[in-house]
Design a protein around this motif. Structure first.
Motif, PDB file in Angstrom:
ATOM      1  N   ASP A  19      -7.413  -4.259   5.101  1.00 31.81           N
ATOM      2  CA  ASP A  19      -6.918  -5.163   4.065  1.00 31.81           C
ATOM      3  C   ASP A  19      -7.251  -4.640   2.672  1.00 31.81           C
ATOM      4  O   ASP A  19      -6.438  -4.705   1.748  1.00 31.81           O
ATOM      5  CB  ASP A  19      -7.540  -6.551   4.261  1.00 31.81           C
ATOM      6  CG  ASP A  19      -6.760  -7.656   3.556  1.00 31.81           C
ATOM      7  OD1 ASP A  19      -6.089  -7.351   2.569  1.00 31.81           O
ATOM      8  OD2 ASP A  19      -6.823  -8.809   4.003  1.00 31.81           O
ATOM      9  N   GLY A  20      -8.458  -4.085   2.515  1.00 31.88           N
ATOM     10  CA  GLY A  20      -8.843  -3.552   1.206  1.00 31.88           C
ATOM     11  C   GLY A  20      -7.955  -2.420   0.755  1.00 31.88           C
ATOM     12  O   GLY A  20      -7.556  -2.323  -0.405  1.00 31.88           O
ATOM     13  N   GLU A  21      -7.599  -1.540   1.698  1.00 32.88           N
ATOM     14  CA  GLU A  21      -6.778  -0.385   1.346  1.00 32.88           C
ATOM     15  C   GLU A  21      -5.345  -0.783   1.044  1.00 32.88           C
ATOM     16  O   GLU A  21      -4.583   0.014   0.487  1.00 32.88           O
ATOM     17  CB  GLU A  21      -6.810   0.648   2.484  1.00 32.88           C
ATOM     18  CG  GLU A  21      -6.492   2.048   2.005  1.00 32.88           C
ATOM     19  CD  GLU A  21      -5.896   2.930   3.082  1.00 32.88           C
ATOM     20  OE1 GLU A  21      -5.768   4.128   2.822  1.00 32.88           O
ATOM     21  OE2 GLU A  21      -5.548   2.428   4.161  1.00 32.88           O
ATOM     22  N   GLN A  22      -4.970  -2.016   1.384  1.00 32.21           N
ATOM     23  CA  GLN A  22      -3.622  -2.490   1.070  1.00 32.21           C
ATOM     24  C   GLN A  22      -3.485  -2.902  -0.391  1.00 32.21           C
ATOM     25  O   GLN A  22      -2.383  -3.235  -0.832  1.00 32.21           O
ATOM     26  CB  GLN A  22      -3.254  -3.656   1.989  1.00 32.21           C
ATOM     27  CG  GLN A  22      -3.016  -3.218   3.429  1.00 32.21           C
ATOM     28  CD  GLN A  22      -2.734  -4.367   4.377  1.00 32.21           C
ATOM     29  OE1 GLN A  22      -2.846  -4.225   5.583  1.00 32.21           O
ATOM     30  NE2 GLN A  22      -2.383  -5.517   3.837  1.00 32.21           N
ATOM     31  N   SER A  23      -4.578  -2.888  -1.169  1.00 32.32           N
ATOM     32  CA  SER A  23      -4.474  -3.120  -2.604  1.00 32.32           C
ATOM     33  C   SER A  23      -3.588  -2.039  -3.199  1.00 32.32           C
ATOM     34  O   SER A  23      -3.790  -0.854  -2.926  1.00 32.32           O
ATOM     35  CB  SER A  23      -5.856  -3.059  -3.264  1.00 32.32           C
ATOM     36  OG  SER A  23      -6.716  -4.013  -2.727  1.00 32.32           O
ATOM     37  N   PRO A  24      -2.588  -2.399  -3.997  1.00 31.95           N
ATOM     38  CA  PRO A  24      -1.697  -1.380  -4.568  1.00 31.95           C
ATOM     39  C   PRO A  24      -2.474  -0.295  -5.294  1.00 31.95           C
ATOM     40  O   PRO A  24      -3.240  -0.570  -6.221  1.00 31.95           O
ATOM     41  CB  PRO A  24      -0.833  -2.188  -5.546  1.00 31.95           C
ATOM     42  CG  PRO A  24      -0.826  -3.568  -4.980  1.00 31.95           C
ATOM     43  CD  PRO A  24      -2.194  -3.755  -4.394  1.00 31.95           C
ATOM     44  N   GLY A  25      -2.332   0.947  -4.830  1.00 33.24           N
ATOM     45  CA  GLY A  25      -2.999   2.079  -5.469  1.00 33.24           C
ATOM     46  C   GLY A  25      -4.349   2.431  -4.896  1.00 33.24           C
ATOM     47  O   GLY A  25      -4.962   3.401  -5.320  1.00 33.24           O
ATOM     48  N   ALA A  26      -4.825   1.675  -3.893  1.00 32.33           N
ATOM     49  CA  ALA A  26      -6.186   1.900  -3.377  1.00 32.33           C
ATOM     50  C   ALA A  26      -6.225   2.800  -2.145  1.00 32.33           C
ATOM     51  O   ALA A  26      -7.224   2.835  -1.449  1.00 32.33           O
ATOM     52  CB  ALA A  26      -6.847   0.560  -3.044  1.00 32.33           C
TER      53      ALA A  26
END
Length: 522
Positions: A19-26
């Protein structure tokens, strides 16, 4: 484990890598995912949601490798309510000592409308897919996405179906950050009271922070009987983010009088992993972020400072050491050697190979020659390197800027592009604008600059400036970061860092196989 110990134990489920890596640009590289997973495993996180295996070959490879390397944590993969997703997820996590399949489907009226399933059809789908997962793995988690906006009777019905089909953990997501603490607690209590078999499984809570209440909602759910909290490091996640791991762990530790729950997380490792996630994700931690922000243990008010000198407990509810902060900050300088730098970086959570250390040591010496004092934050900024060596198609060779009260300002730029040196001179409305115009002249693109942010890492006129940029092109969002005592240079390096990431994203999408040169046109 005794019954009481089971009741008091709260499992920490970290989804930074999903879920964290789904932040746009992360987006993180394969090596970065493995590194973060190793840190999570070491700090005592119970379950690591390592990714979404069917999403891409890269995600599958990362989940599979994390599963092979994990020593203590349960390794979980996410799967939609489809046989193909579930089978692919199992292929990735089956190498783990303790694997888990996490499957989900949206159960609210809004989400039922997307696959055009009525209540009975969706109930059948849930039974079939959870059964499929349980036939592969004895540790199955099921989530009714948008649970907080699902009709209560229907939610009870599908939770019962999932339990009967073999789910061992039922996660109740507040997918859009809509609920408030009282509702979060009432929802868990209702399910425990109304659903047959609810006392034999673990209820989890997954809260988003759209209204700023994710941590409060998660803790309220625990008070009502949930025994797993889904969270991320630094609260990273889609939109406004998720419940932050550091917040729930420290809240239970500091307020054990009213929340007598235990976790297996070593809180002294929190700051190290927080800084590392900020570095690899490109998402800097806001200064006033609870627990891990730069100002979390800072005091400027005279009254506060006086109280701190007399008794730190007057204005601090936890000790810096509790989260892994060192009391001594200024320890490095231009006379420090390579071994001392390696040791200090390890204390800050950075493990470097010999070649990496060699590169960082050169840049450390350059920084030490420009700054009188090197702080921990300076070293962390130094590690927010402006390049990924394996993806370095674009490199800054030199930048000279002419600026002042009379415009336009001018930038003379030399860049190495795919191994070929290119030069240009461009003007702009200020030195940063001129520099960005020069970079774009050599590397034409249609990406839109969404964010340009500068902050000083430490105090003084010789402080490093950390610059973050976020760019978007055709739905692809990338971030770049860099730090330098020259703000304009830091800005140019961050911009180039973002462009390097954009080129990688293009290549993965198969849309940029051409050579980049100053002759290209947008």
């Amino acid at each position: 484990m005794t019954n009481k110990a089971k009741q008091d134990r709260v499992l920490i489920f970290d989804t930074t890598l999903r879920d964290g890596e789904q932040s746009p640009g992360a987006t993180m590289t394969h090596a970065e995912k493995l590194e973060i997973a190793g840190l999570l495993d070491e700090m005592g996180v119970d379950i690591i949601e390592a990714g979404f295996p069917i999403a891409s070959e890269g995600d599958f490879a990362a989940v599979s490798e994390i599963a092979k390397q994990a020593q203590n944590s349960v390794i979980c993969g996410l799967a939609r309510a489809q046989f193909g997703d579930i089978d692919r997820c199992w292929e990735a996590v089956k190498h783990a000592k303790r694997p888990r399949i996490h499957t989900f489907i949206g159960t609210s009226p809004l989400h039922r409308a997307i696959p055009n399933l009525d209540m009975d059809q969706m109930a059948d789908r849930i039974h079939e897919t959870v059964s499929r997962a349980r036939n592969l793995c004895d540790n199955v988690q099921w989530s009714p996405m948008d649970a907080t906006r699902t009709e209560a009777d229907y939610l009870c019905r599908v939770v019962e179906i999932a339990i009967k089909a073999g789910a061992t953990t039922i996660n109740i997501p507040d997918t859009v950050g809509y609920t408030v603490p009282r509702e979060s607690a009432d929802l868990i209590r209702m399910l425990l009271q109304r659903v047959p078999g609810a006392d034999e499984i673990i209820f989890a809570t997954h809260c988003h922070n759209d209204l700023g209440m994710a941590t409060a909602n998660s803790l309220a759910a625990v008070e009502a009987g949930a025994r797993q909290i889904e969270c991320t490091i630094n609260g990273l996640g889609e939109r406004a983010g998720n419940t932050a791991l550091e917040e729930v762990v420290m809240a239970m530790k500091v307020r054990n009088d009213i929340m007598p729950y235990q976790t297996g997380v070593d809180s002294t490792k929190i700051m190290n992993i927080s800084r590392r996630v900020a570095t690899v994700s490109g998402f800097p931690v806001q200064f006033n972020k609870a627990i891990v922000g730069k100002n979390a243990f800072a005091h400027e008010s005279g009254i506060h400072q006086d109280g701190m000198l007399k008794n730190a407990e007057t204005f601090e509810i936890m000790r810096p050491e509790d989260v892994g902060l060192s009391e001594t900050n200024i320890v490095m300088g231009k006379h420090s050697g390579r071994a001392a730098l390696r040791s200090k970086l390890e204390d800050l959570g950075f493990e470097l190979g010999d070649n990496q250390l060699k590169d960082v040591f050169v840049r450390f010496k350059e920084l030490a020659d420009r700054k009188k004092e090197i702080y921990d934050d300076d070293l962390i900024a130094l590690m927010r390197t402006s390049s990924d060596p394996e993806n370095d198609r674009l490199k800054l060779q030199s930048l000279k800027v002419v600026c002042g009260t009379e415009g336009p300002q001018q930038a003379d730029l030399v860049m190495e592009i795919d191994g070929e040196e290119q030069t240009t001179t461009q003007t702009g409305d200020g030195p940063v604008d001129a520099s960005f115009n020069a970079i774009k002249a050599l590397v034409p693109h249609n990406a839109r600059l969404q964010l340009y942010q500068v902050h000083a890492v430490t105090e003084g006129t010789d402080a490093q400036a950390t610059v973050s940029v976020r760019m978007e092109e055709d739905g692809r969002i990338v971030t770049g970061q860099s730090a330098n005592t020259d703000t304009v240079v830091a800005s140019a390096l961050a911009y180039i860092h973002a462009l390097n990431r954009l080129l990688v994203r293009r290549e993965k999408a198969g849309s940029d196989k051409r050579e980049i040169s100053y002759k290209d046109v947008s």
